[in-house]
Design an enzyme around this catalytic site. Structure first.
Site: not given
Ligand code: DGP
Length: 114
Positions: A98, A100
């Site tokens: 998604h 981000h």
């Molecule tokens: P990316 O590698 O760019 O897809 O980073 C995904 C980020 O999302 C990683 O730094 C951890 C974060 N993340 C994954 N699952 C969750 C969640 O359930 N809650 C929150 N707050 N962050 C999450």
């Protein structure tokens, strides 16, 4: 999107530290922070990556980046500086499909990134 963890955060089905939300975007603290400030800014409507965005997405892509700037101000990150990162695809290490944008601040960052 049914199985998307960030969609569930946006709809508040699962908890997260949401620091900003409006009609278009949501910002919340990363669960695994890599810096004293580590916020993820996401569009509320599910989209995966910039390469899948079209002209119709021009507005939301802009709103995501404007929200990143707003969060940098809100977190007091502008004096020291901040880094903005978006990972797309396997080699970049995208874990959550998604779109981000990571806002990182509160420490010095190396360049080039690993
Ligand atoms: P990316 O590698 O760019 O897809 O980073 C995904 C980020 O999302 C990683 O730094 C951890 C974060 N993340 C994954 N699952 C969750 C969640 O359930 N809650 C929150 N707050 N962050 C999450």
């Amino acid at each position: 999107m049914a199985d998307c963890i960030f969609c569930k955060i946006i709809s508040r089905e699962i908890p997260a530290q949401i620091v900003y939300q409006d009609e278009f975007v949501t910002a919340f603290r990363d669960i695994n922070p890599e810096a004293p400030v580590h916020i993820l800014v996401v569009p509320n409507d599910h989209m995966v990556a910039l390469d899948q965005a079209g002209q119709a997405d021009e507005g939301i892509v802009g709103k995501v980046f404007l929200a990143v700037g707003k969060m940098a101000l809100q977190e007091g990150a502008t004096a020291g500086g901040y880094r903005v990162v978006a990972n797309f695809g396997v080699d970049a290490g995208q874990v959550v499909p998604h779109l981000h944008v990571h806002l990182l601040a509160g420490r010095k960052f190396g360049w080039p990134p690993g």
